[in-house]
Design a protein around this motif. Structure first.
Motif, PDB file in Angstrom:
ATOM      1  N   GLU A 119    -134.528 -47.903  78.141  1.00  0.00           N
ATOM      2  CA  GLU A 119    -134.167 -46.993  79.228  1.00  0.00           C
ATOM      3  C   GLU A 119    -133.486 -47.740  80.372  1.00  0.00           C
ATOM      4  N   MET A 120    -133.971 -48.932  80.678  1.00  0.00           N
ATOM      5  CA  MET A 120    -133.356 -49.748  81.738  1.00  0.00           C
ATOM      6  C   MET A 120    -131.885 -50.013  81.409  1.00  0.00           C
ATOM      7  N   THR A 121    -131.636 -50.405  80.153  1.00  0.00           N
ATOM      8  CA  THR A 121    -130.258 -50.710  79.757  1.00  0.00           C
ATOM      9  C   THR A 121    -129.406 -49.446  79.745  1.00  0.00           C
ATOM     10  N   ARG A 122    -129.982 -48.329  79.295  1.00  0.00           N
ATOM     11  CA  ARG A 122    -129.215 -47.073  79.251  1.00  0.00           C
ATOM     12  C   ARG A 122    -128.837 -46.626  80.665  1.00  0.00           C
ATOM     13  N   GLU A 123    -129.746 -46.853  81.617  1.00  0.00           N
ATOM     14  CA  GLU A 123    -129.425 -46.516  83.000  1.00  0.00           C
ATOM     15  C   GLU A 123    -128.230 -47.326  83.485  1.00  0.00           C
ATOM     16  N   LYS A 124    -128.239 -48.618  83.226  1.00  0.00           N
ATOM     17  CA  LYS A 124    -127.139 -49.485  83.684  1.00  0.00           C
ATOM     18  C   LYS A 124    -125.830 -49.093  82.999  1.00  0.00           C
ATOM     19  N   LEU A 125    -125.940 -48.715  81.731  1.00  0.00           N
ATOM     20  CA  LEU A 125    -124.772 -48.268  80.973  1.00  0.00           C
ATOM     21  C   LEU A 125    -124.112 -47.080  81.662  1.00  0.00           C
ATOM     22  N   TYR A 126    -124.915 -46.079  82.038  1.00  0.00           N
ATOM     23  CA  TYR A 126    -124.342 -44.878  82.658  1.00  0.00           C
ATOM     24  C   TYR A 126    -123.926 -45.103  84.101  1.00  0.00           C
ATOM     25  N   LEU A 127    -124.603 -46.016  84.784  1.00  0.00           N
ATOM     26  CA  LEU A 127    -124.169 -46.345  86.140  1.00  0.00           C
ATOM     27  C   LEU A 127    -122.759 -46.939  86.121  1.00  0.00           C
ATOM     28  N   ARG A 128    -122.480 -47.744  85.086  1.00  0.00           N
ATOM     29  CA  ARG A 128    -121.197 -48.456  85.034  1.00  0.00           C
ATOM     30  C   ARG A 128    -120.061 -47.617  84.459  1.00  0.00           C
ATOM     31  N   VAL A 129    -120.334 -46.818  83.428  1.00  0.00           N
ATOM     32  CA  VAL A 129    -119.242 -46.131  82.730  1.00  0.00           C
ATOM     33  C   VAL A 129    -119.412 -44.610  82.729  1.00  0.00           C
ATOM     34  N   HIS A 130    -120.105 -44.071  83.748  1.00  0.00           N
ATOM     35  CA  HIS A 130    -120.399 -42.632  83.728  1.00  0.00           C
ATOM     36  C   HIS A 130    -119.145 -41.770  83.769  1.00  0.00           C
ATOM     37  N   GLU A 131    -118.052 -42.278  84.333  1.00  0.00           N
ATOM     38  CA  GLU A 131    -116.821 -41.480  84.390  1.00  0.00           C
ATOM     39  C   GLU A 131    -116.132 -41.434  83.020  1.00  0.00           C
TER      40      GLU A 131
END
Length: 310
Positions: free
Chosen positions: A205-217
């Motif tokens: 979950e920690m990694t998935r959060e960072k993933l969406y923070l960076r590439v959410h657009e």
């Protein structure tokens, strides 16, 4: 006499459920990003209030399902509510107000539709729950009261709280009320424990959060993270291997970034948070795989407690 029980937080996607859970617990137990539908399974955060222990079930957002994953998430959300000693329906008051204004966003109209879906579901279940109007920052009191009145008249709410999960306004009152609603009994968890979630899942979950923070657009809601290996090493550190699944080959370079810089950033930020969480050195290794049918992999559902066959 001590009290302990479960309180479920339900609501439309992006209503602020994870932010409220984290605020009530006083620690980060659920991921928070700009993406709707980031919570895929109930995260149990453990909050203390005086002599009461409140085990918070942060459910996935309830919305109109289209895919297998959607259906499993909604089943999970309603299940979490049905099993709880108290239920809070969190409503984004700003979306409620904006949806009726000229030029209102489609996202706001969807949120209002999802709120109506939840109200109908509560009516069908004969449930009485707490209404918490969230995101009250900068909203005039009379406008808030109008939304509260309209919702309260549906007959599914026992009481109303006006809160801001982001800055904590009104959350203390809600927490005290939840503590009163917990049944008498011994604590379910040690007093210093803030979450009931396996480390493998929390790390993913920690990694998935960072993933969406960076590439959410750039990245649609079409990625998953799985912790494939977690090993404690003799020197006291932890080696964690994770796979990021995307649905299409065209999404791989988005996550990798130029010269792998985006993936490096995701890994670095996730590792920093895992070091803080686990209080030991962490070696994190990320791999990106294309699997257009990752949402149909049974093991990804069972790992997070979702019903694959719903």
């Amino acid at each position: 006499m001590t009290r302990a029980g479960f309180a479920a937080v339900i609501g439309a996607p992006n209503a602020g459920k994870s932010t409220l859970t984290n605020r009530l617990v006083g620690a980060k137990v659920s991921i928070v990003t700009q993406k709707v539908q980031t919570t895929r399974f109930p995260v149990r955060g453990v909050a203390m209030e005086g002599e009461a222990q409140i085990v918070l079930v942060d459910t996935p957002g309830i919305f109109s399902p289209r895919r297998r994953l959607d259906r499993a998430m909604i089943r999970s959300a309603w299940g979490g509510a049905a099993d709880a000693d108290a239920v809070v329906h969190l409503v984004d008051v700003q979306a409620e107000l904006a949806s009726g204004e000229p030029g209102g966003k489609a996202a706001d109209r969807r949120a209002v539709h999802d709120v109506q879906t939840i109200v109908e579901g509560l009516k069908a279940a004969g449930a009485k729950v707490i209404l918490a109007l969230n995101k009250i920052d900068g909203v005039k009191r009379e406008r808030m009261l109008a939304v509260a009145q309209a919702l309260f008249e549906t007959g599914v709410y026992s009481e109303v709280f006006m809160i801001s999960a982001a800055d904590g306004a009104g959350v203390g009152d809600l927490k005290r009320r939840l503590a009163e609603l917990m049944p008498e009994g011994p604590f379910l968890y040690p007093e210093d424990q803030t979450a009931d979630i396996p480390v493998r899942l929390l790390a993913a979950e920690m990694t998935r959060e960072k993933l969406y923070l960076r590439v959410h657009e750039e990245l649609p809601y079409a990625a998953a993270v799985e912790t494939t290996s977690l090993q404690e090493r003799k020197d006291g550190s932890v080696r964690i291997e994770q796979t990021i699944y995307v649905e299409r080959e065209s999404q791989r370079p988005i996550i990798l970034g130029k010269n792998g810089q985006t993936l490096k950033w995701i890994g670095q930020k996730s590792r920093e948070e895992l070091i803080e969480l686990l209080e030991r050195p962490v070696h994190l290794f990320l791999t990106v795989k294309v699997d257009e049918r990752w949402q149909d992999r049974r093991e990804l559902y069972s790992d997070v407690g979702l019903d694959y066959d719903v």
